[in-house]
Design a protein around this motif. Structure first.
Motif, mmCIF file in Angstrom:
data_model
loop_
_atom_site.group_PDB
_atom_site.id
_atom_site.type_symbol
_atom_site.label_atom_id
_atom_site.label_comp_id
_atom_site.label_asym_id
_atom_site.label_seq_id
_atom_site.Cartn_x
_atom_site.Cartn_y
_atom_site.Cartn_z
ATOM 1 N N GLY A 30 0.828 -1.205 0.000
ATOM 2 C CA GLY A 30 0.000 0.000 0.000
ATOM 3 C C GLY A 30 0.854 1.242 0.000
ATOM 4 N N ASP A 31 0.237 2.361 0.350
ATOM 5 C CA ASP A 31 0.924 3.650 0.423
ATOM 6 C C ASP A 31 0.954 4.113 1.864
ATOM 7 O OD1 ASP A 31 1.314 3.859 -2.355
ATOM 8 O OD2 ASP A 31 -0.740 4.573 -2.617
ATOM 9 N N ALA A 32 2.121 4.581 2.307
ATOM 10 C CA ALA A 32 2.270 5.064 3.673
ATOM 11 C C ALA A 32 1.611 6.418 3.846
ATOM 12 C CB ALA A 32 3.755 5.155 4.032
ATOM 13 N N ALA A 33 1.288 6.753 5.089
ATOM 14 C CA ALA A 33 0.709 8.069 5.381
ATOM 15 C C ALA A 33 1.665 9.182 4.991
ATOM 16 C CB ALA A 33 0.363 8.159 6.868
ATOM 17 N N GLY A 34 2.977 8.892 5.042
ATOM 18 C CA GLY A 34 3.969 9.891 4.669
ATOM 19 C C GLY A 34 4.176 10.042 3.181
ATOM 20 N N GLY A 35 3.507 9.214 2.363
ATOM 21 C CA GLY A 35 3.580 9.341 0.923
ATOM 22 C C GLY A 35 4.467 8.327 0.233
ATOM 23 N N ASP A 36 5.307 7.608 0.982
ATOM 24 C CA ASP A 36 6.195 6.618 0.394
ATOM 25 C C ASP A 36 5.440 5.309 0.186
ATOM 26 O OD1 ASP A 36 8.492 5.478 -0.588
ATOM 27 O OD2 ASP A 36 9.698 5.798 1.207
ATOM 28 N N VAL A 37 6.087 4.369 -0.484
ATOM 29 C CA VAL A 37 5.523 3.026 -0.654
ATOM 30 C C VAL A 37 5.660 2.255 0.661
ATOM 31 C CG1 VAL A 37 5.799 0.815 -1.839
ATOM 32 C CG2 VAL A 37 6.017 2.954 -3.117
ATOM 33 N N THR A 38 4.621 1.538 1.056
ATOM 34 C CA THR A 38 4.722 0.596 2.160
ATOM 35 C C THR A 38 5.043 -0.779 1.589
ATOM 36 O OG1 THR A 38 3.140 1.795 3.549
ATOM 37 C CG2 THR A 38 3.501 -0.521 4.066
ATOM 38 N N PHE A 39 6.229 -1.279 1.889
ATOM 39 C CA PHE A 39 6.608 -2.619 1.472
ATOM 40 C C PHE A 39 6.150 -3.626 2.528
ATOM 41 C CE2 PHE A 39 9.566 0.094 -0.834
ATOM 42 C CZ PHE A 39 9.648 -0.514 -2.084
ATOM 43 N N ALA A 40 6.181 -4.904 2.164
ATOM 44 C CA ALA A 40 5.740 -5.937 3.099
ATOM 45 C C ALA A 40 6.547 -5.917 4.392
ATOM 46 C CB ALA A 40 5.832 -7.316 2.438
ATOM 47 N N ILE A 41 7.865 -5.641 4.304
ATOM 48 C CA ILE A 41 8.681 -5.600 5.522
ATOM 49 C C ILE A 41 8.229 -4.474 6.444
ATOM 50 C CG2 ILE A 41 10.499 -4.095 4.561
ATOM 51 C CD1 ILE A 41 12.536 -5.800 6.120
ATOM 52 N N ASP A 42 7.796 -3.348 5.864
ATOM 53 C CA ASP A 42 7.258 -2.253 6.670
ATOM 54 C C ASP A 42 5.974 -2.685 7.362
ATOM 55 O OD1 ASP A 42 9.200 -0.275 5.766
ATOM 56 O OD2 ASP A 42 8.129 -0.303 3.863
ATOM 57 N N ALA A 43 5.133 -3.411 6.631
ATOM 58 C CA ALA A 43 3.860 -3.865 7.189
ATOM 59 C C ALA A 43 4.076 -4.812 8.366
ATOM 60 C CB ALA A 43 3.024 -4.549 6.104
ATOM 61 N N HIS A 44 5.102 -5.665 8.283
ATOM 62 C CA HIS A 44 5.417 -6.559 9.401
ATOM 63 C C HIS A 44 5.783 -5.735 10.640
ATOM 64 C CE1 HIS A 44 5.183 -10.290 7.204
ATOM 65 N NE2 HIS A 44 6.090 -9.902 6.328
ATOM 66 N N GLY A 45 6.565 -4.688 10.450
ATOM 67 C CA GLY A 45 6.932 -3.839 11.566
ATOM 68 C C GLY A 45 5.748 -3.104 12.150
ATOM 69 N N GLU A 46 4.889 -2.571 11.286
ATOM 70 C CA GLU A 46 3.711 -1.850 11.765
ATOM 71 C C GLU A 46 2.781 -2.767 12.557
ATOM 72 O OE1 GLU A 46 2.510 1.350 11.555
ATOM 73 O OE2 GLU A 46 4.386 2.097 10.699
ATOM 74 N N GLU A 47 2.659 -4.004 12.120
ATOM 75 C CA GLU A 47 1.809 -4.966 12.826
ATOM 76 C C GLU A 47 2.312 -5.163 14.258
ATOM 77 O OE1 GLU A 47 0.408 -9.672 12.403
ATOM 78 O OE2 GLU A 47 1.675 -8.730 10.886
ATOM 79 N N LEU A 48 3.613 -5.334 14.407
ATOM 80 C CA LEU A 48 4.199 -5.513 15.741
ATOM 81 C C LEU A 48 4.037 -4.250 16.577
ATOM 82 C CD1 LEU A 48 6.961 -5.018 17.620
ATOM 83 C CD2 LEU A 48 5.770 -7.196 17.776
ATOM 84 N N LEU A 49 4.228 -3.091 15.959
ATOM 85 C CA LEU A 49 4.107 -1.821 16.669
ATOM 86 C C LEU A 49 2.730 -1.682 17.309
ATOM 87 C CD1 LEU A 49 4.880 1.098 17.408
ATOM 88 C CD2 LEU A 49 4.319 1.751 15.044
ATOM 89 N N HIS A 50 1.679 -1.934 16.540
ATOM 90 C CA HIS A 50 0.312 -1.834 17.058
ATOM 91 C C HIS A 50 0.089 -2.815 18.200
ATOM 92 C CE1 HIS A 50 -1.753 0.767 13.956
ATOM 93 N NE2 HIS A 50 -0.615 0.509 13.349
ATOM 94 N N ALA A 51 0.503 -4.064 18.016
ATOM 95 C CA ALA A 51 0.270 -5.102 19.025
ATOM 96 C C ALA A 51 1.061 -4.826 20.299
ATOM 97 C CB ALA A 51 0.633 -6.468 18.454
ATOM 98 N N PHE A 52 2.313 -4.403 20.144
ATOM 99 C CA PHE A 52 3.176 -4.149 21.300
ATOM 100 C C PHE A 52 2.593 -3.056 22.181
ATOM 101 C CE2 PHE A 52 6.581 -2.120 23.605
ATOM 102 C CZ PHE A 52 7.455 -3.140 23.952
#
Length: 309
Positions: A30-52
């Protein structure tokens, strides 16, 4: 808060490290809120961030590259964490070492800015090395700082970045610095503001220079050029790139300003960067950026076709 910041940074590193160098992690999510591309590795990090944070600190807000500002419902938070789960996504996807987790803490309020960051932690994803600083408390972990004493541009080892920036204008501004350091020193595009800065802190590099926002602010037509390269967005350094790194560098004794030599302590959004190991080198870099910007403005004016009377 220091313990929370450090624990989150290490948890994020554990989450994303297995995906470094993975072709599957290059999938666009997808697209990040900051305007860059969200890659799958970014999505893995975001998932952990929310859960943590939901588990460990449900009353803390956070601001990340991909999600933007997230405020827990039903509460007025006292703190906000500024997080980039993978700073240097592209080097990480290529399996290179120049990628970090970045987590910083600041009080939650409407006018919060860089000067309000109280704790910063950067963890190098490949090595696991931790850099941690508290405002006024120095470099708590990752030290001692080994800042370079080099003040010569022709011996300078330094870094900058092209991601999302138009190459020709940026090279016009930095070209003389690239040339003068080409043989007796070296210049690099390492792809991570955090990694760049940590390299200055421990002496691997002498400086990190990023003039992007100055081009947009000072040169007519540059915003359109940045938007062309950024797919409609202006992609320069934002707080999630620098909130932790700038605090760590400053507490380690480096000279930290924007690329015009001005403090960016009150800047809440995109910022240029000049981080140097010593003041003598820093002053020369700021001067060279100013000369390069003047050269770009002159070239831009000359390139405009003359209007018909």
């Amino acid at each position: 808060m220091r313990e929370l910041v450090r624990a989150l940074a290490l948890a994020l590193r554990e989450q994303v490290a297995p995906h470094v160098g993975s072709h599957a992690a290059r999938a666009h999510a997808g697209d990040a809120a900051g305007g860059d591309v969200t890659f799958a590795i970014d999505a893995h990090g975001e998932e952990l961030l929310h859960a943590f944070l939901a588990d460990r600190a449900p009353d803390v807000a956070f601001y990340s590259e991909d999600a933007g500002l997230v405020v827990p419902s039903g509460t007025v938070p006292k703190h906000v964490l500024v997080v980039d789960p993978v700073d240097g996504t592209r080097p990480a996807l290529a399996g290179l070492e120049s990628c970090c987790v970045s987590v910083a803490a600041a009080p939650y309020r409407e006018d919060v800015a860089m000067a309000d960051v109280s704790v910063g932690c950067c963890v190098e994803i490949q090595s696991g090395r931790v850099f941690l600083a508290e405002r006024g408390g120095g470099l708590v972990e990752g030290g001692p700082a080994r800042l370079s004493a080099n003040e010569r541009l022709d011996r300078m080892f330094w870094t900058f970045g092209f991601r999302g920036r138009p190459a020709r204008p940026l090279t016009e501004v930095l070209g003389d610095l690239i040339d003068v350091s080409s043989v007796g020193g070296a210049s690099f595009d390492l792809g991570s503001a955090c990694f760049d800065t940590m390299c200055v802190v421990d002496g691997r590099l002498d400086a990190y220079v990023e003039p992007g926002p100055l081009l947009v602010e000072q040169v007519p037509g540059m915003r359109e050029e940045f938007e062309r390269v950024g797919g409609g967005a202006v992609l320069n350094n934002s707080p999630y790139d620098l909130a932790a790194a700038a605090l760590i560098a400053s507490e380690a004794g480096a000279v930290v300003t924007d690329a015009a030599g001005e403090p960016f302590d009150r800047r809440p959004s995109q910022m240029s960067v000049a981080i140097a190991s010593n003041r003598g080198l820093h002053e020369q870099l700021v001067n060279e950026v100013a000369i390069g910007l003047a050269r770009l403005r002159d070239a831009h004016v000359e390139a405009k076709p003359a209007r018909s009377p």
